[in-house]
Design a protein around this motif. Structure first.
Motif, mmCIF file in Angstrom:
data_model
loop_
_atom_site.group_PDB
_atom_site.id
_atom_site.type_symbol
_atom_site.label_atom_id
_atom_site.label_comp_id
_atom_site.label_asym_id
_atom_site.label_seq_id
_atom_site.Cartn_x
_atom_site.Cartn_y
_atom_site.Cartn_z
ATOM 1 N N ILE A 231 1.034 -1.314 -0.141
ATOM 2 C CA ILE A 231 0.029 -0.038 -0.034
ATOM 3 C C ILE A 231 1.027 1.316 0.058
ATOM 4 N N ARG A 232 -0.201 2.908 -0.158
ATOM 5 C CA ARG A 232 0.992 3.365 -0.373
ATOM 6 C C ARG A 232 0.226 4.483 0.537
ATOM 7 N N LEU A 233 0.219 5.858 0.813
ATOM 8 C CA LEU A 233 0.028 6.650 1.542
ATOM 9 C C LEU A 233 0.115 7.645 0.300
ATOM 10 N N ARG A 234 -0.926 8.040 0.078
ATOM 11 C CA ARG A 234 -0.278 9.876 -1.229
ATOM 12 C C ARG A 234 -1.549 10.574 -0.897
ATOM 13 N N GLU A 235 -1.446 11.789 -0.406
ATOM 14 C CA GLU A 235 -1.806 12.696 -0.533
ATOM 15 C C GLU A 235 -3.406 13.128 -1.203
ATOM 16 N N THR A 236 -4.191 13.363 -0.532
ATOM 17 C CA THR A 236 -5.655 13.467 -0.837
ATOM 18 C C THR A 236 -5.823 14.791 -1.651
ATOM 19 N N VAL A 237 -6.560 14.445 -3.378
ATOM 20 C CA VAL A 237 -6.828 15.910 -3.866
ATOM 21 C C VAL A 237 -8.296 15.793 -3.824
ATOM 22 N N PRO A 238 -9.130 17.042 -4.104
ATOM 23 C CA PRO A 238 -10.777 17.484 -4.148
ATOM 24 C C PRO A 238 -11.499 16.253 -4.746
ATOM 25 N N GLU A 239 -10.859 15.791 -6.005
ATOM 26 C CA GLU A 239 -11.761 14.774 -6.519
ATOM 27 C C GLU A 239 -11.114 12.957 -5.834
ATOM 28 N N ASP A 240 -10.832 12.692 -4.924
ATOM 29 C CA ASP A 240 -11.138 11.964 -4.108
ATOM 30 C C ASP A 240 -12.026 11.699 -2.693
ATOM 31 N N LEU A 241 -12.948 12.659 -2.887
ATOM 32 C CA LEU A 241 -13.502 13.677 -2.007
ATOM 33 C C LEU A 241 -15.144 12.717 -1.877
ATOM 34 N N ASP A 242 -15.677 12.457 -3.116
ATOM 35 C CA ASP A 242 -16.522 11.948 -3.498
ATOM 36 C C ASP A 242 -16.355 10.115 -2.466
ATOM 37 N N TRP A 243 -15.361 9.635 -2.933
ATOM 38 C CA TRP A 243 -14.846 8.303 -2.510
ATOM 39 C C TRP A 243 -14.115 8.495 -0.557
ATOM 40 N N VAL A 244 -14.353 9.019 -0.484
ATOM 41 C CA VAL A 244 -13.428 9.445 1.227
ATOM 42 C C VAL A 244 -15.009 9.204 1.666
ATOM 43 N N MET A 245 -15.661 10.599 1.352
ATOM 44 C CA MET A 245 -17.275 10.511 2.428
ATOM 45 C C MET A 245 -17.855 9.828 2.597
ATOM 46 N N ALA A 246 -17.976 9.012 0.788
ATOM 47 C CA ALA A 246 -19.092 7.876 0.747
ATOM 48 C C ALA A 246 -18.428 6.525 1.792
ATOM 49 N N THR A 247 -17.083 6.156 2.288
ATOM 50 C CA THR A 247 -16.629 5.459 2.971
ATOM 51 C C THR A 247 -16.972 6.329 4.171
ATOM 52 N N GLU A 248 -16.723 7.149 5.043
ATOM 53 C CA GLU A 248 -16.832 7.362 6.304
ATOM 54 C C GLU A 248 -18.507 7.382 6.454
ATOM 55 N N GLY A 249 -18.813 7.079 5.803
ATOM 56 C CA GLY A 249 -20.656 6.640 5.338
ATOM 57 C C GLY A 249 -21.039 5.794 5.783
ATOM 58 N N HIS A 250 -20.809 4.662 5.026
ATOM 59 C CA HIS A 250 -20.453 3.109 5.002
ATOM 60 C C HIS A 250 -20.754 2.897 6.710
ATOM 61 N N PRO A 251 -22.090 2.072 6.319
ATOM 62 C CA PRO A 251 -23.068 1.728 7.836
ATOM 63 C C PRO A 251 -21.718 0.571 8.834
ATOM 64 N N ASP A 252 -19.939 0.014 8.132
ATOM 65 C CA ASP A 252 -19.303 -0.232 9.230
ATOM 66 C C ASP A 252 -18.292 0.478 9.379
ATOM 67 N N ASN A 253 -18.324 1.865 8.794
ATOM 68 C CA ASN A 253 -17.411 2.831 9.178
ATOM 69 C C ASN A 253 -18.230 3.898 10.414
ATOM 70 N N ARG A 254 -19.177 4.080 9.498
ATOM 71 C CA ARG A 254 -19.716 5.575 10.125
ATOM 72 C C ARG A 254 -19.959 5.538 11.402
ATOM 73 N N ASP A 255 -19.882 4.524 12.488
ATOM 74 C CA ASP A 255 -20.015 5.051 13.920
ATOM 75 C C ASP A 255 -19.262 5.023 14.406
ATOM 76 N N TYR A 256 -18.193 5.254 13.921
ATOM 77 C CA TYR A 256 -16.427 5.054 14.435
ATOM 78 C C TYR A 256 -15.498 5.900 13.822
ATOM 79 N N VAL A 257 -16.229 6.758 13.390
ATOM 80 C CA VAL A 257 -15.787 7.897 13.035
ATOM 81 C C VAL A 257 -16.786 9.443 13.130
ATOM 82 N N TYR A 258 -16.128 10.264 12.222
ATOM 83 C CA TYR A 258 -16.859 11.690 12.969
ATOM 84 C C TYR A 258 -17.657 12.198 11.258
#
Length: 180
Positions: A11-38
């Protein structure tokens, strides 16, 4: 593809760019994640991307740059050399990506950013995450009782940290290949 900040063979860590944010927001809002992060607004994520004191990273696979998670750090401009590991969210659970991400974050914070202390908090109802952090050398410091409000509930957080000397002395117990 944005240039890697740090990576291992998987794996790699790379800086997030604005185009990544739809994926980020969908991931943090997913039922497996949403109770553990704001869940942040897009504007808050954009502010983090633009901030000097915060860093927003995508976790992607080396082989094809497919996102599997994201990470947020803060305190990068702290005169005290203390960085807060604010968030890790992994979309594909049980594949070792979380453990590998924690290891890359420690490497980045202690070797590149030269921090003295890396700390995090984790909800008290997330023992799996706490076990992961402790197995990666983080030390439990205590519990902040009912310190966060989510809806009508007050939630408690466990605080864990690692110091630079503990990072230098820590040795990984297992390998990514054995975690699959």
């Amino acid at each position: 593809m944005t240039q890697a900040v740090v990576e291992n063979q998987h794996i790699r860590l790379r800086e997030t760019v604005p185009e990544d944010l739809d994926w980020v927001m969908a991931t943090e809002g997913h039922p497996d994640n949403r109770d553990y992060v704001y869940n942040w607004s897009q504007e808050r994520h954009l502010a983090c991307i633009a901030s000097e004191d915060e860093k927003h990273f995508m976790v992607t696979l080396v082989e094809d740059d497919r996102p599997v998670g994201y990470v947020i750090l803060s305190g990068l401009t702290s005169e005290h050399q203390v960085i807060s590991f604010d968030r890790i969210t992994v979309a594909e659970k049980g594949r070792g990506y979380g453990r590998q991400t924690v290891r890359l974050i420690k490497q980045l914070c202690f070797e590149s950013y030269k921090c003295h202390r890396l700390w995090l908090d984790v909800f008290d109802f997330n023992p799996q995450a706490r076990r992961l952090y402790e197995s990666e050398g983080f030390v439990f410091e205590g519990t902040l009782r009912e310190c966060k409000k989510k809806g009508d509930d007050f939630l408690s957080m466990h605080v864990l940290s690692m110091l630079d000397r503990e990072y230098r002395e820590w040795t990984p117990v297992d390998d990514f290949a054995t975690e699959r």
